[in-house]
Every structure is written in structure tokens, then in C-alpha cells.
Design an enzyme around this catalytic site. Sequence first.
Site, PDB file in Angstrom:
ATOM      1  N   ASP A   7      -8.412  -3.778  -1.709  1.00 45.46           N
ATOM      2  CA  ASP A   7      -9.463  -3.438  -0.499  1.00 45.46           C
ATOM      3  C   ASP A   7      -9.260  -3.000   0.810  1.00 45.46           C
ATOM      4  O   ASP A   7      -9.497  -3.976   1.892  1.00 45.46           O
ATOM      5  CB  ASP A   7     -10.577  -4.641  -0.521  1.00 45.46           C
ATOM      6  N   HIS A  46      -1.081 -12.812   3.204  1.00 52.00           N
ATOM      7  CA  HIS A  46      -1.917 -13.162   2.836  1.00 52.00           C
ATOM      8  C   HIS A  46      -1.783 -12.016   1.238  1.00 52.00           C
ATOM      9  O   HIS A  46      -1.168 -13.013   0.124  1.00 52.00           O
ATOM     10  CB  HIS A  46      -3.541 -12.724   2.535  1.00 52.00           C
TER      11      HIS A  46
HETATM   12  O1  RIB Z   1      -9.318 -14.204   2.921  1.00 42.30           O
HETATM   13  C1  RIB Z   1      -7.845 -13.044   2.906  1.00 42.30           C
HETATM   14  C2  RIB Z   1      -8.318 -11.888   2.272  1.00 42.30           C
HETATM   15  O2  RIB Z   1      -9.085 -11.345   2.270  1.00 42.30           O
HETATM   16  C3  RIB Z   1      -6.914 -10.399   1.413  1.00 42.30           C
HETATM   17  O3  RIB Z   1      -6.697 -10.349   0.508  1.00 42.30           O
HETATM   18  C4  RIB Z   1      -7.311  -9.834   2.759  1.00 42.30           C
HETATM   19  O4  RIB Z   1      -6.783  -8.561   2.258  1.00 42.30           O
HETATM   20  C5  RIB Z   1      -9.408  -9.839   3.243  1.00 42.30           C
HETATM   21  O5  RIB Z   1      -9.645  -9.324   1.500  1.00 42.30           O
HETATM   22 CA    CA Z   2      -7.773  -7.491   0.275  1.00 44.85          CA
END
Ligand code: RIB
Ligand code: CA
Length: 334
Positions: free
Chosen positions: A13, A249
Site C-alpha cells: 500500500d 517497518h
Molecule cells: O504499521 C506499519 C505498517 O502500516 C507499514 O506497512 C506501513 O506502510 C503501514 O502500512
Molecule cells: Ca505498508
Amino acid sequence: MSIPPKKVIFDTDPGVDDAMALYYALAHPGIEVVGITTTFGNVDVAQAATNALYLCALAGRQIPVTVGVSQPLVKRAEPPPDFIHGADGLGNLPHRLATAGTLDPRSSAQFIVDMARQFPGDITLVAVGPLGNLATALQLAPDLPTLVREVVLMGGTVLESGNVSPVAEANIWNDPHAADAVFTAGWPLTMVGLDVTHQVILPLSLFRQIAQHQQHIATDTLRHAVAFYSGFYSAHDPAVGQITGCYGHDVLAFVVLTDPALFTLQSGRVRVAVDGLAQGQTMMQRKAVSYPQHGWHDDIPHTQVCLRVQAQACQAVIEAVLMQDWLQNPLLNC
Ligand code: RIB
Ligand code: CA
């Protein structure tokens, strides 16, 4: 004899850390991104697909991009976090180059099923957004877990506090029903949650260094996006603010594939709370006991959960991969 690169479908996303993760994968010789399946989450799914096409065009790569689910399977959709990733998902870029690129007409779920059937046992799914595409693919092809090589997802949290509630992480919270289907599907599954991603804080200066080292529209665009994203985290998280940085992340979902020895994992059943105050919580069974509560019976499959990471080594790997000269053409007019 050299090991062939892993064929990966990147379910995403984009999203700034998604963009970091994509460029890490494109730069790494051990990964072959054979498709990008987009989902709602950080932005709406149309913007996610636009961003995926744009990031690939900037990097000079032609990779199939599909449009996936536009909302959660059951719950009401949450508004996209434009305060974290920007309204456009890439830090509100001041302008965009006119780039080519057309979408693969299939849905993301259909693309996943088609590729798994075309390359049985060869496809790794790396999912870094809400999990509706994977859950829909499971509905289309109940035998999918036997066809994919493995699934790695960025999401959830076990011991670390959540980022959308004390117990829930954003990707799981955004579609808890889809997530529970993914955790109980029975495919080889690795969860890369906040337990490890909150240990790896990437300084904004790293992305300035990358853009300086390899002067290119792609690295400059990533630098701009990370500057916006870092602004949020530096203002809202004291640990991050100390170094003006951000959480990587999604990148860690690829690092666990390329450098698994940096992570400590525990196997256990994981279920997802689908409503109420704990909505989106990834609940892990960490002891081998039987419970009277339904939903924990013996045939619920195990998940490999990342509980610890060698944070400095992980950051060094990310830096080394992104500091390679992985882009072909020189700087375009930014
Ligand atoms: O909590 C972090 C996640 O949520 C990551 O994938 C960031 O891109 C959002 O999608
Ligand atoms: Ca993400």
C-alpha cells in the site's frame, strides 16, 4: 553454483516505507520482484497502484502492477493516514515526471493465484499492507497455501505496544478478518511485527546519503518521501526524534528473507481479534497447552513470529543494499 533469486510478489500500500522496501528488493540480487499487487491502506488503492507504477518507472523497471481490494472485508474502512505518508502516499511530491506504465487488468487476488499456479512452489508473497488481497486469493483458490513457497507479512505485534491502539498494529487493524484468514490458512508464514520493526530506526540522513551517492530521480524521490515520513515519526516518537529518523517497518519483511540470521523467531498459533477494544490484536499462543476457549484447537497452524532483531546489523544491511549502484540511467531532470 549461484542460488537463483527468490521470485516475490510484493503486496503493498505504497506508502513511504513500502517504497523503501520496493527499492531494497529491486536493489538486492537475491530478490526478483515478479509482480506488485496493491491494496488500500496508507492511501486508497487507486493511488497505491499509481505509486507502484511510478516507483517502478523511476527505477527503470517494468513489473506487472495490479489493483486490489479497496476496503476491508467486513469492518468499516478507516481514513488513510495522510499525516504519516502524505495525501499522495509519497510525502506529497511537489511534482511527478510524466511516466509510462499500464496496469495488469487482473485483480491483485487473481494475479496471485495465476502466478502461484504458473510457478508452483516458487512464489514468495511479501505482504506489507492490509491483507485483503491474500484473503481474497485464498477464497479464489483454497489450495493456494500448497502452491506458494512462503508468506512473509509486515504486521501485528506480540510484546511491543501497538501503533493504532495499545495492542493493534495498522495493517492488521485495517482488515482484521482478512488477517485472521491469513494467519489460519496453513501456508509457511512469517510475521514481521512491531516487536522487531520498532527496533530499527533509520535516520533521514541515510536517505540523503543514498541520494547523494547515486544521484537519480528514484533516490531523490525516496529522499523527499522519507523526509515527510520522518517528520511525523520524529515529532511523535521521542526515540525516533533523537536522530530525526523513521521506522523502516516494511523493509524488514525483505531483510528477513535476505538475512534471516539477524532475527530470532518463535513458532506459535496466531489469531486476530476482529472487533471490540482489542480489534486488530495479533494474539500469539506462546505455550504448548490446550485451552477451553474455542479458536485455539490443535489444527490451527503455527506462525513464525519475529520477536527480536540485531538492529544495528539490520540497519547496516539496509544501508549496504541501498548504497549499491543498482540504478541504470543517470539523474533525470528532477
Ligand atoms: O504499521 C506499519 C505498517 O502500516 C507499514 O506497512 C506501513 O506502510 C503501514 O502500512
Ligand atoms: Ca505498508
